[in-house]
Design an enzyme around this catalytic site. Structure first.
Site, short mmCIF file in Angstrom:
data_model
loop_
_atom_site.label_atom_id
_atom_site.label_comp_id
_atom_site.label_asym_id
_atom_site.label_seq_id
_atom_site.Cartn_x
_atom_site.Cartn_y
_atom_site.Cartn_z
N ARG A 73 5.43 9.16 0.81
CA ARG A 73 5.31 9.14 2.26
C ARG A 73 6.44 8.31 2.86
O ARG A 73 6.84 7.29 2.30
CB ARG A 73 3.97 8.55 2.70
CG ARG A 73 2.78 9.49 2.53
CD ARG A 73 1.50 8.89 3.05
NE ARG A 73 1.13 7.70 2.31
CZ ARG A 73 1.36 6.46 2.69
NH1 ARG A 73 1.93 6.21 3.85
NH2 ARG A 73 0.99 5.44 1.94
N TYR A 217 6.70 16.57 0.35
CA TYR A 217 5.89 15.75 -0.56
C TYR A 217 4.58 15.25 0.05
O TYR A 217 4.57 14.70 1.16
CB TYR A 217 6.69 14.54 -1.05
CG TYR A 217 6.18 14.04 -2.40
CD1 TYR A 217 6.72 14.53 -3.58
CD2 TYR A 217 5.15 13.11 -2.48
CE1 TYR A 217 6.25 14.09 -4.81
CE2 TYR A 217 4.68 12.67 -3.70
CZ TYR A 217 5.23 13.17 -4.87
OH TYR A 217 4.75 12.74 -6.08
N LYS A 226 -3.46 12.92 5.35
CA LYS A 226 -3.27 11.72 6.17
C LYS A 226 -3.04 12.06 7.64
O LYS A 226 -3.52 11.36 8.53
CB LYS A 226 -2.11 10.89 5.63
CG LYS A 226 -2.27 10.50 4.16
CD LYS A 226 -3.51 9.68 3.93
CE LYS A 226 -3.94 9.72 2.50
NZ LYS A 226 -4.04 8.44 1.83
N HIS A 246 -9.74 5.39 5.42
CA HIS A 246 -9.05 5.56 4.13
C HIS A 246 -9.95 4.98 3.03
O HIS A 246 -9.65 3.94 2.46
CB HIS A 246 -7.71 4.81 4.21
CG HIS A 246 -6.76 5.12 3.09
ND1 HIS A 246 -5.76 4.25 2.71
CD2 HIS A 246 -6.64 6.19 2.27
CE1 HIS A 246 -5.06 4.78 1.70
NE2 HIS A 246 -5.58 5.95 1.43
N SER A 268 -2.97 2.38 -0.41
CA SER A 268 -2.48 3.42 -1.32
C SER A 268 -2.13 2.82 -2.68
O SER A 268 -1.50 1.77 -2.76
CB SER A 268 -1.25 4.08 -0.71
OG SER A 268 -1.56 4.59 0.57
N CYS A 270 -4.06 1.44 -4.87
CA CYS A 270 -4.73 0.17 -5.16
C CYS A 270 -6.11 0.37 -5.76
O CYS A 270 -6.94 -0.56 -5.76
CB CYS A 270 -4.80 -0.69 -3.92
SG CYS A 270 -3.20 -1.33 -3.42
N ASP A 293 -10.56 9.34 -1.41
CA ASP A 293 -9.47 8.88 -0.54
C ASP A 293 -9.84 8.74 0.94
O ASP A 293 -9.35 7.85 1.60
CB ASP A 293 -8.27 9.84 -0.67
CG ASP A 293 -6.96 9.24 -0.18
OD1 ASP A 293 -6.63 8.10 -0.58
OD2 ASP A 293 -6.27 9.90 0.60
N ARG A 385 1.99 12.52 -9.07
CA ARG A 385 0.60 12.80 -8.68
C ARG A 385 0.05 14.05 -9.36
O ARG A 385 0.79 14.95 -9.73
CB ARG A 385 0.54 13.03 -7.16
CG ARG A 385 1.02 11.83 -6.32
CD ARG A 385 -0.12 11.11 -5.70
NE ARG A 385 0.27 9.85 -5.08
CZ ARG A 385 -0.61 9.04 -4.48
NH1 ARG A 385 -1.88 9.35 -4.43
NH2 ARG A 385 -0.22 7.89 -3.96
P1 GTP Z 1 -3.89 6.62 -3.16
O1 GTP Z 1 -4.17 7.95 -3.74
O2 GTP Z 1 -2.41 6.33 -3.05
O3 GTP Z 1 -4.59 6.34 -1.88
O4 GTP Z 1 -4.30 5.50 -4.27
P2 GTP Z 1 -5.71 4.98 -4.88
O5 GTP Z 1 -6.19 3.84 -4.05
O6 GTP Z 1 -6.65 6.10 -5.13
O7 GTP Z 1 -5.20 4.32 -6.26
P3 GTP Z 1 -5.56 4.67 -7.78
O8 GTP Z 1 -7.03 4.58 -8.06
O9 GTP Z 1 -4.90 5.94 -8.13
O10 GTP Z 1 -4.86 3.45 -8.55
C1 GTP Z 1 -3.48 3.25 -8.54
C2 GTP Z 1 -3.04 2.34 -9.65
O11 GTP Z 1 -3.83 1.14 -9.71
C3 GTP Z 1 -3.13 2.99 -11.02
O12 GTP Z 1 -1.93 2.75 -11.70
C4 GTP Z 1 -4.28 2.28 -11.68
O13 GTP Z 1 -4.11 2.20 -13.07
C5 GTP Z 1 -4.29 0.90 -11.02
N1 GTP Z 1 -5.68 0.36 -10.98
C6 GTP Z 1 -6.77 0.98 -10.49
N2 GTP Z 1 -7.89 0.22 -10.64
C7 GTP Z 1 -7.48 -0.94 -11.22
C8 GTP Z 1 -8.17 -2.13 -11.64
O14 GTP Z 1 -9.39 -2.27 -11.48
N3 GTP Z 1 -7.39 -3.11 -12.20
C9 GTP Z 1 -6.05 -2.99 -12.37
N4 GTP Z 1 -5.38 -3.98 -12.92
N5 GTP Z 1 -5.37 -1.86 -12.01
C10 GTP Z 1 -6.06 -0.86 -11.44
C1 SPV Z 2 -1.69 7.62 -0.08
O1 SPV Z 2 -0.49 7.31 -0.06
O2 SPV Z 2 -2.58 6.85 0.37
C2 SPV Z 2 -2.13 8.88 -0.70
C3 SPV Z 2 -1.10 9.82 -1.11
O3 SPV Z 2 -3.31 9.11 -0.83
S1 SPV Z 2 -0.47 10.79 0.19
O4 SPV Z 2 -1.31 11.96 0.35
O5 SPV Z 2 0.89 11.18 -0.16
O6 SPV Z 2 -0.49 10.03 1.42
MN MN Z 3 -4.62 7.45 -0.01
#
Ligand code: GTP
Ligand code: SPV
Ligand code: MN
Length: 602
Positions: A73, A217, A226, A246, A268, A270, A293, A385
């Protein structure tokens, strides 16, 4: 269905205007059928955009590699074009709608002029939320990207029923997307057409319109996500008295068989996807997924806040996803019907990314270069992704498409914080919870352009996604709390990312986050123990179930400690953060900050 079959004058005029401006070679209406998906995907394979994966590894799945300049983004190119600048607020880029329309849509010089030459314009009628649910909202996306068509078909409900409802007068959000890369006759296409030097991700809240140009993308191009489900929907939610957030939504079942639903907002990359489909390490506890999400939430007649997941798929961060960290995401991918973007490809026609269980000796990296194990180079892009249908997730809850939504008991806020912020903290009241949401901060990730690791305030994990003045958004959250007869969820602040002074993670995270969910579950029933601290109610070390965890007593204490000096240093940071909002900052939040300062100094 063809254009000549459309009956609604507004839709016909809108579509005709865009065809005249963009001058595509051809216009195709999407019906959401598998047959059409396969046809578009096969076309992308022929064009070199998609690579078909090995059906034995990932059935009916494809990989795509983007332009190196189009990988996330672009917040610096994202605009809220409200009539008044004040309505975009201090956290959004703003441009007057007339000025933005001049840049993008002027019939002589606008960027959209002739931008679809040599390409097909796809008309995608889609529903956010189950078709015909009272909470769902409809949109139509015009796009010249087949990649976007396939992804939208996974992420949203694409259906002619939506077009028929719109034809009969149902409100819809107008979404226009172009990669901004017209083709002259005979000109060869690239594998990822885009226009990285002229990107505009723009939103017109008053007219519920989205115009996106130059990027192919993720959230820049899949406009249901979003742009619609957050930036435009926050405006709709403000006007109509509900919440567009979110947030992941999960179903938590205790060993006794009791159920609670929790929604959690983390910035994002996290941990939302991970938490939403986690396998609890605590025996007897079960987590099932409603969404990973975005959450849309409304009060029902009984004052219960109910949430739906407006999406139909997951657009998940690939790196870090493994059978160890998130087995259910891996299983969802292995079922197939997936698109993988900017991952590495193995010799046997499968995908690879950093953190996966088995590291191949060699593969082709996301930049199409030969890659060797231990070369020290990342094989997949950090924001690579997977796009997969949510229904394939082995732990998707049976009620995930319930048009009435699920009742929410608790909200979690959190981010990546290496220091100061404890594992979990319970808000003292709704207002204090809104204060916690408004002061959420996190270290930046690769999900957006910019420097990774920098600490920034990301209120409610909505910094890049709130479609109006963030000060008004805080006020909206406070107002939700004053609704008569409302059963308000309890609010918690969590941090899975705290590190010890020597740099090691203090908390194992992932499935062990169930230990925190258990404490929250019991708190909601008035059961688990807490101690009152200046920052909120924290669990005592005894109150968190650490059983079976190999953790030092010192680390446990540190995780649940209040770093008073650290917090005192945060207060002026919050003051500075709040100053941005000027007169839009609700007085209640100033009161909350003063109360925190007083408690810290007591
Ligand atoms: P968006 O799709 O961008 O909104 O992200 P999201 O909030 O769904 O993040 P996602 O669950 O995909 O996690 C992103 C990264 O954080 C990955 O590399 C995970 O391995 C890492 N991660 C997730 N949960 C944990 C946790 O509990 N501890 C640690 N250390 N890392 C974590
Ligand atoms: C984020 O960045 O929080 C996502 C991926 O979930 S995107 O759809 O590219 O915004
Ligand atoms: Mn997101």
């Amino acid at each position: 269905m063809e254009i000549k079959d459309l009956k609604n004058e507004e839709v016909k005029a809108w579509l005709k205007g865009w065809i005249d401006l963009c001058t595509p070679d051809e216009v195709v209406i999407c019906d959401g059928s598998q047959e059409q998906y396969d046809k578009v995907a096969n076309g992308l394979v022929k064009a070199g955009v998609f690579i078909k994966l090995n059906d034995d590894k990932k059935p009916n799945s494809y990989a795509a590699r983007s332009d190196v300049k189009d990988v996330a983004r672009v917040e610096s190119r994202t605009f809220i074009c409200s009539e008044k600048q004040e309505d975009a607020g201090p956290t959004n880029n703003w441009m007057a709608p007339s000025e933005m329309r001049r840049i993008l849509c002027n019939a002589e010089s606008g960027l959209y002029k002739g931008c679809m030459k040599g390409r097909t314009m796809y008309v995608i009628p889609f529903s956010m939320g189950p078709v015909s649910s009272p909470i769902s909202k409809y949109g139509i996306e015009l796009t010249d990207s087949g990649y976007v068509v396939c992804n939208m078909m996974i992420m949203t409900r694409v259906s002619l029923a939506v077009l028929e409802a719109i034809d009969k007068g149902r409100e819809f959000v107008k979404c226009v997307h172009s990669v901004g890369s017209p083709l002259e006759p005979g000109q060869a296409d690239t594998c990822w057409p885009c226009n990285p030097d002229n990107r505009y991700i723009t939103h017109f809240p008053e007219t519920r319109e989205i115009l996106s140009f130059g990027s192919g993308y993720g959230g820049n191009a899949l406009l249901g996500k979003k742009c619609f489900a957050l930036r435009i929907a926050t405006v709709q939610a403000r006007d109509e008295g509900w919440l567009a957030e979110h947030m992941l939504i999960l179903k938590l079942t205790s060993p006794e068989g009791e159920v609670k639903y929790v929604a959690a907002a983390f910035p994002s990359a996290c941990g939302k996807t991970n938490l939403a489909m986690m396998e609890p390490t605590l025996p007897g506890w079960k987590v099932e997924t409603i969404g990973d999400d975005i959450a849309w939430m409304k009060f029902d007649a009984e004052g219960q806040l109910r949430a739906i997941n407006p999406e139909a798929g997951f657009f998940g961060v690939a790196p870090g996803t493994s059978m160890k960290s998130n087995p259910n995401a891996m299983r969802t991918c292995n079922m197939g019907n997936a698109v993988f973007t900017n991952v590495a490809l193995t010799e046997d026609g499968d995908v690879y990314w950093e953190g996966m269980d088995d590291v191949p000796d060699t593969c082709v990296d996301w930049l199409r270069r030969p890659w060797k194990k231990d070369s020290g180079v990342k094989a997949a892009h950090p924001n690579s992704r997977f796009t997969v249908p949510a229904r394939q997730c082995p732990v998707i809850a049976a009620e995930w498409e319930d048009p009435q939504g699920v009742p929410i008991s608790a909200f979690l806020f959190g981010g990546r914080r290496a220091s100061v912020v404890p594992l979990v903290n319970e808000a003292l009241s709704w207002e204090h919870g809104v204060f916690l949401g408004s002061t959420t901060a996190s270290e930046k990730t690769a999900a957006a352009d910019g420097k990774v690791g920098e600490l920034r305030f990301d209120p409610f994990a909505m910094l890049p996604f709130c479609g109006y003045n963030m000060g008004d958004y805080f006020a909206h959250w406070l107002k939700i709390g004053t609704k008569k007869g409302a059963k308000l969820p309890r609010i918690y602040y969590v941090n899975w990312f705290r590190k010890a002074p020597d740099g090691h993670w203090l908390w194992p995270g992932f499935g062990d986050n169930s230990r925190v969910l258990k404490w929250i579950f019991d708190r909601c029933d008035g059961k688990a123990e807490a101690r009152e601290t200046p920052i909120g109610n924290l669990p005592t070390v005894q109150a968190i179930d650490f059983s079976g965890l190999d953790m030092s007593e010192e680390d446990k204490e540190l995780l649940l400690s209040v770093d008073a000096e650290g917090w005192k240093a945060v207060v002026p940071e919050i003051k500075k953060h709040y100053e941005k909002f000027g007169s839009k900052l609700p007085a209640e939040l100033v009161k909350q900050l003063e109360a925190l300062e007083k408690r810290l100094n007591a």
